[in-house]
Design an enzyme around this catalytic site. Structure first.
Site, PDB file in Angstrom:
ATOM      1  N   CYS A   2       0.870  -1.175   0.000  1.00  0.00           N
ATOM      2  CA  CYS A   2       0.000   0.000   0.000  1.00  0.00           C
ATOM      3  C   CYS A   2       0.901   1.218   0.000  1.00  0.00           C
ATOM      4  O   CYS A   2       1.624   1.456   0.969  1.00  0.00           O
ATOM      5  CB  CYS A   2      -0.912   0.000   1.223  1.00  0.00           C
ATOM      6  SG  CYS A   2      -1.977   1.470   1.324  1.00  0.00           S
ATOM      7  N   GLU A 104      -3.970   1.389  -6.121  1.00  0.00           N
ATOM      8  CA  GLU A 104      -3.051   0.326  -6.498  1.00  0.00           C
ATOM      9  C   GLU A 104      -2.890   0.349  -8.014  1.00  0.00           C
ATOM     10  O   GLU A 104      -3.780   0.825  -8.727  1.00  0.00           O
ATOM     11  CB  GLU A 104      -3.570  -1.035  -6.013  1.00  0.00           C
ATOM     12  CG  GLU A 104      -2.532  -2.139  -6.055  1.00  0.00           C
ATOM     13  CD  GLU A 104      -1.237  -1.756  -5.353  1.00  0.00           C
ATOM     14  OE1 GLU A 104      -0.287  -1.334  -6.071  1.00  0.00           O
ATOM     15  OE2 GLU A 104      -1.159  -1.861  -4.120  1.00  0.00           O
TER      16      GLU A 104
END
Length: 222
Positions: A2, A104
Protein backbone atom coordinates in the site's frame (compact mmCIF):
# COMPACT_ATOMS: atom_id res chain seq x y z
CA UNK A 1 1.76 -3.23 -0.82
CA UNK A 2 0.00 0.00 0.00
CA UNK A 3 1.76 3.10 -1.23
CA UNK A 4 -0.98 5.72 -1.60
CA UNK A 5 -4.41 6.36 -0.12
CA UNK A 6 -7.01 9.05 0.52
CA UNK A 7 -8.73 10.73 3.46
CA UNK A 8 -11.52 12.88 2.08
CA UNK A 9 -14.20 12.76 4.77
CA UNK A 10 -15.01 15.95 6.69
CA UNK A 11 -13.34 16.15 10.10
CA UNK A 12 -16.67 15.89 11.92
CA UNK A 13 -17.45 12.63 10.14
CA UNK A 14 -14.11 11.14 11.14
CA UNK A 15 -14.63 12.23 14.74
CA UNK A 16 -18.05 10.58 14.85
CA UNK A 17 -16.89 7.38 13.17
CA UNK A 18 -13.98 6.82 15.54
CA UNK A 19 -15.26 8.61 18.68
CA UNK A 20 -12.28 10.96 18.86
CA UNK A 21 -11.58 14.69 18.84
CA UNK A 22 -9.32 16.01 16.07
CA UNK A 23 -7.49 19.32 16.22
CA UNK A 24 -9.25 21.45 13.61
CA UNK A 25 -6.05 23.36 12.80
CA UNK A 26 -4.22 20.21 11.71
CA UNK A 27 -6.94 18.36 9.83
CA UNK A 28 -7.02 18.52 6.06
CA UNK A 29 -8.48 16.34 3.36
CA UNK A 30 -5.90 14.51 1.25
CA UNK A 31 -6.49 13.07 -2.22
CA UNK A 32 -3.06 11.48 -2.48
CA UNK A 33 -1.44 10.48 0.81
CA UNK A 34 2.14 9.39 0.11
CA UNK A 35 5.02 7.94 2.14
CA UNK A 36 6.84 10.53 4.19
CA UNK A 37 3.67 12.54 4.78
CA UNK A 38 1.84 12.81 8.08
CA UNK A 39 -1.15 10.50 8.34
CA UNK A 40 -4.12 10.62 10.70
CA UNK A 41 -3.84 7.82 13.23
CA UNK A 42 -5.62 6.71 16.38
CA UNK A 43 -3.99 5.12 19.41
CA UNK A 44 -5.30 4.22 22.84
CA UNK A 45 -3.65 4.23 26.25
CA UNK A 46 -5.08 3.27 29.62
CA UNK A 47 -6.91 6.60 29.92
CA UNK A 48 -8.27 7.47 26.49
CA UNK A 49 -8.31 7.07 22.73
CA UNK A 50 -6.48 9.82 20.88
CA UNK A 51 -6.23 11.00 17.28
CA UNK A 52 -3.09 12.62 15.94
CA UNK A 53 -0.56 12.56 13.16
CA UNK A 54 2.28 10.10 12.53
CA UNK A 55 4.78 10.23 9.71
CA UNK A 56 4.19 7.40 7.26
CA UNK A 57 7.30 5.23 7.07
CA UNK A 58 8.37 3.49 10.25
CA UNK A 59 11.62 4.59 11.86
CA UNK A 60 12.31 2.08 14.66
CA UNK A 61 13.52 3.53 17.93
CA UNK A 62 16.90 1.80 17.46
CA UNK A 63 17.52 3.05 13.90
CA UNK A 64 20.61 5.17 13.27
CA UNK A 65 19.13 7.07 10.32
CA UNK A 66 15.54 8.27 9.91
CA UNK A 67 15.76 7.66 6.14
CA UNK A 68 15.04 4.00 6.84
CA UNK A 69 11.40 5.03 7.08
CA UNK A 70 11.03 5.21 3.30
CA UNK A 71 11.78 1.48 3.16
CA UNK A 72 9.29 0.62 5.90
CA UNK A 73 5.95 2.00 4.79
CA UNK A 74 4.47 -1.51 4.94
CA UNK A 75 4.94 -4.59 7.13
CA UNK A 76 3.96 -8.11 6.05
CA UNK A 77 1.44 -9.51 8.52
CA UNK A 78 2.48 -13.11 7.82
CA UNK A 79 5.94 -12.56 9.35
CA UNK A 80 5.56 -9.37 11.37
CA UNK A 81 5.82 -11.24 14.67
CA UNK A 82 9.22 -12.63 13.68
CA UNK A 83 10.91 -9.37 12.61
CA UNK A 84 12.89 -7.39 15.22
CA UNK A 85 11.69 -4.12 13.64
CA UNK A 86 8.05 -4.93 14.35
CA UNK A 87 7.82 -7.67 16.99
CA UNK A 88 7.98 -5.40 20.04
CA UNK A 89 5.58 -2.91 18.47
CA UNK A 90 2.90 -5.61 18.21
CA UNK A 91 2.87 -5.83 21.99
CA UNK A 92 1.59 -2.33 22.73
CA UNK A 93 2.18 0.08 19.82
CA UNK A 94 -0.71 -0.78 17.54
CA UNK A 95 -2.70 1.94 15.82
CA UNK A 96 -5.52 2.69 13.41
CA UNK A 97 -4.64 4.63 10.27
CA UNK A 98 -7.69 6.46 8.93
CA UNK A 99 -8.56 6.20 5.22
CA UNK A 100 -11.48 6.05 2.84
CA UNK A 101 -9.80 4.51 -0.21
CA UNK A 102 -6.40 3.42 -1.46
CA UNK A 103 -4.68 3.29 -4.83
CA UNK A 104 -3.05 0.33 -6.50
CA UNK A 105 -1.43 -0.09 -9.91
CA UNK A 106 -2.58 -3.01 -12.07
CA UNK A 107 -0.09 -4.31 -14.63
CA UNK A 108 -1.46 -4.39 -18.16
CA UNK A 109 1.45 -5.54 -20.30
CA UNK A 110 4.07 -2.81 -20.01
CA UNK A 111 1.49 -0.35 -18.69
CA UNK A 112 0.46 0.12 -15.05
CA UNK A 113 -3.13 1.27 -14.63
CA UNK A 114 -3.84 3.12 -11.35
CA UNK A 115 -7.07 2.16 -9.63
CA UNK A 116 -8.92 3.64 -6.69
CA UNK A 117 -10.18 0.94 -4.33
CA UNK A 118 -12.96 1.42 -1.77
CA UNK A 119 -15.14 -0.63 0.52
CA UNK A 120 -18.54 -1.29 -1.00
CA UNK A 121 -20.64 -0.72 2.12
CA UNK A 122 -18.92 2.05 4.10
CA UNK A 123 -16.86 5.10 3.31
CA UNK A 124 -14.46 5.46 6.23
CA UNK A 125 -12.28 2.66 7.52
CA UNK A 126 -8.96 2.04 9.27
CA UNK A 127 -5.82 0.22 8.20
CA UNK A 128 -4.11 -1.86 10.86
CA UNK A 129 -0.88 -0.07 11.72
CA UNK A 130 2.11 -0.03 14.05
CA UNK A 131 3.87 3.05 15.39
CA UNK A 132 7.10 3.98 17.14
CA UNK A 133 8.96 6.98 18.54
CA UNK A 134 12.45 7.76 17.21
CA UNK A 135 14.70 10.13 19.16
CA UNK A 136 18.10 11.37 18.03
CA UNK A 137 20.04 14.51 18.94
CA UNK A 138 17.02 16.26 20.47
CA UNK A 139 14.83 15.31 17.49
CA UNK A 140 11.65 13.30 18.04
CA UNK A 141 9.62 11.68 15.26
CA UNK A 142 6.49 9.58 15.67
CA UNK A 143 6.19 7.25 12.68
CA UNK A 144 4.03 4.36 11.48
CA UNK A 145 3.70 1.51 9.03
CA UNK A 146 0.67 -0.14 7.42
CA UNK A 147 0.26 -3.90 7.76
CA UNK A 148 -0.37 -5.88 4.58
CA UNK A 149 -1.40 -9.37 3.55
CA UNK A 150 -1.79 -11.51 0.45
CA UNK A 151 -4.42 -10.21 -1.95
CA UNK A 152 -7.96 -11.51 -1.52
CA UNK A 153 -10.07 -12.80 -4.41
CA UNK A 154 -11.12 -9.29 -5.43
CA UNK A 155 -7.61 -7.83 -5.35
CA UNK A 156 -5.74 -10.72 -7.00
CA UNK A 157 -6.27 -9.39 -10.52
CA UNK A 158 -4.95 -5.99 -9.44
CA UNK A 159 -1.99 -6.77 -7.18
CA UNK A 160 -0.51 -9.61 -5.13
CA UNK A 161 -0.66 -7.65 -1.84
CA UNK A 162 -3.19 -5.44 -0.08
CA UNK A 163 -3.42 -3.39 3.13
CA UNK A 164 -5.24 -4.90 6.10
CA UNK A 165 -8.54 -3.09 6.61
CA UNK A 166 -9.97 -3.70 10.05
CA UNK A 167 -13.65 -4.65 10.30
CA UNK A 168 -15.46 -1.98 12.30
CA UNK A 169 -16.09 -4.30 15.22
CA UNK A 170 -12.38 -5.23 15.42
CA UNK A 171 -10.89 -1.72 15.61
CA UNK A 172 -11.14 -1.43 19.39
CA UNK A 173 -9.55 -4.83 19.91
CA UNK A 174 -6.58 -3.93 17.72
CA UNK A 175 -5.72 -0.81 19.72
CA UNK A 176 -6.76 -1.96 23.19
CA UNK A 177 -4.21 -0.68 25.72
CA UNK A 178 -3.48 -4.07 27.26
CA UNK A 179 -0.33 -5.82 26.08
CA UNK A 180 -0.75 -8.45 23.40
CA UNK A 181 1.76 -11.21 22.69
CA UNK A 182 3.27 -10.76 19.21
CA UNK A 183 2.06 -14.20 18.13
CA UNK A 184 -1.46 -13.39 19.37
CA UNK A 185 -1.47 -10.11 17.46
CA UNK A 186 -0.30 -11.86 14.30
CA UNK A 187 -2.99 -14.53 14.64
CA UNK A 188 -5.58 -11.79 15.16
CA UNK A 189 -4.54 -10.17 11.87
CA UNK A 190 -4.69 -13.46 9.99
CA UNK A 191 -8.18 -14.20 11.34
CA UNK A 192 -9.83 -11.03 9.99
CA UNK A 193 -12.55 -11.39 7.38
CA UNK A 194 -12.57 -9.20 4.29
CA UNK A 195 -15.37 -6.85 3.38
CA UNK A 196 -16.74 -6.42 -0.13
CA UNK A 197 -14.68 -4.02 -2.22
CA UNK A 198 -15.06 -2.00 -5.40
CA UNK A 199 -12.60 -0.28 -7.73
CA UNK A 200 -12.40 1.98 -10.75
CA UNK A 201 -9.66 3.30 -13.02
CA UNK A 202 -8.15 6.74 -12.44
CA UNK A 203 -5.64 8.63 -14.54
CA UNK A 204 -1.85 8.56 -14.25
CA UNK A 205 -2.19 12.03 -12.74
CA UNK A 206 -2.22 10.32 -9.34
CA UNK A 207 1.23 8.84 -9.96
CA UNK A 208 2.89 12.09 -8.91
CA UNK A 209 2.75 12.57 -5.15
CA UNK A 210 2.74 16.35 -5.66
CA UNK A 211 -0.74 16.10 -7.17
CA UNK A 212 -3.36 16.43 -4.45
CA UNK A 213 -6.76 17.48 -5.75
CA UNK A 214 -10.02 16.02 -7.07
CA UNK A 215 -8.43 15.02 -10.38
CA UNK A 216 -6.68 12.19 -8.50
CA UNK A 217 -9.97 10.39 -7.88
CA UNK A 218 -11.78 11.33 -11.10
CA UNK A 219 -12.89 8.20 -13.00
CA UNK A 220 -10.76 7.64 -16.08
CA UNK A 221 -12.61 8.24 -19.34
CA UNK A 222 -11.18 5.89 -21.96
Amino acid sequence: MCGRFTVLAPREQVEEAFSVVIDEKNYQENYNVAPGQNVLAIIQNAKSKRAGYLRWGLVPSWAKDEKIGYKMINARSESVHEKPSFRNLLIQKRCLIVADSFYEWQKEGTHKQPKRIQLADRNLFAFAGLWDLWEHENKKIFTCTILTKAANAFMQSIHTRMPIILPKDKEAEWIRPEKMAPETAQQFLQSLEDEEMKAYDVSAYVNAAKHNDAQCIAPLVK
